[in-house]
Enzyme design. Sequence first.
Site, mmCIF file in Angstrom:
data_model
loop_
_atom_site.group_PDB
_atom_site.id
_atom_site.type_symbol
_atom_site.label_atom_id
_atom_site.label_comp_id
_atom_site.label_asym_id
_atom_site.label_seq_id
_atom_site.Cartn_x
_atom_site.Cartn_y
_atom_site.Cartn_z
ATOM 1 N N SER A 137 5.082 -4.672 -8.233
ATOM 2 C CA SER A 137 4.051 -4.877 -9.467
ATOM 3 C C SER A 137 2.921 -3.913 -8.877
ATOM 4 O O SER A 137 3.203 -3.453 -7.463
ATOM 5 C CB SER A 137 4.040 -6.734 -9.083
ATOM 6 N N TYR A 150 1.354 -13.814 -3.900
ATOM 7 C CA TYR A 150 2.501 -13.209 -4.769
ATOM 8 C C TYR A 150 2.006 -11.176 -4.268
ATOM 9 O O TYR A 150 3.029 -10.397 -4.227
ATOM 10 C CB TYR A 150 1.435 -12.609 -6.449
#
Length: 268
Positions: A137, A150
């Site tokens: 990501s 995350y």
Amino acid sequence: MEKRVFVTGGAGGFGRALAERYAQAGWRVCIGDIHEARGAETLAALQRDTEAIFLRCDVRQEAELVAARDRLERSWGGVDVVINNAGVAMAGAIDQVALDDWQWILDINLLGVVRSCRVFTPLFKRQRSGHFVNVASMAGLLDVPYMSSYNATKAAVVSLSETLQNELVDEGIGVTVVCPSFFETNLHEALRTPDPAFQPVMRKMLARSPLTAAQIADQTFRAVEAGAFYVLPHGEGRAAWFLKRLAPRRLYAQVLRSQVRKFAPRSG
């Protein structure tokens, strides 16, 4: 011989978009997922274009990845591309997110990729060919507040991918790491947070992307075909990454925080 791809988390969201892109190109497609009903639905759609298999596969269980590898060897004689896509999300301040939640997201987002690479690397070495696609990501390249767990898992996936590219190149094994910004997918379904205000924030961030999952899947497919390492689909994300690398930290952090304030839940 027809090419073969295995996609973890392939029953929905970005995983399904990737599986469909490979199916459209005539590849045999195997999807692994813990969602069996969704997997059966996706399998039926894939089989309209190609030969496809659905396997229940939890990336937290190495034995299930071993079983998937062995099934692919038996049924198709091996696999050409392994896409490590399965992932979840966590949002919250550092002093609010429990260590159990850190362990949960690490076990899936990072160790799920590690397990898959460990399991499939010996097969790729025997084949003298193969390609890992690790879905990270832009969160792994940037440092958005309230997403520390995350961000940390995705940064680790980027680092792992960079390391494996160097480690495996002489074995004929390629590596690609995909770093999209948020885009419309089902990631919000797997979001944990101690603050319910982050749920609508996540949905808003996912919905604002100018790119669809299918478009990002197509970029990924083409990058793998070309042997490219980084896939950075979003222009806004690329600009932020370049700013981080080239600008003074203070300037970059100021710009990032100004953007985050547009979406962060208001305290009080």
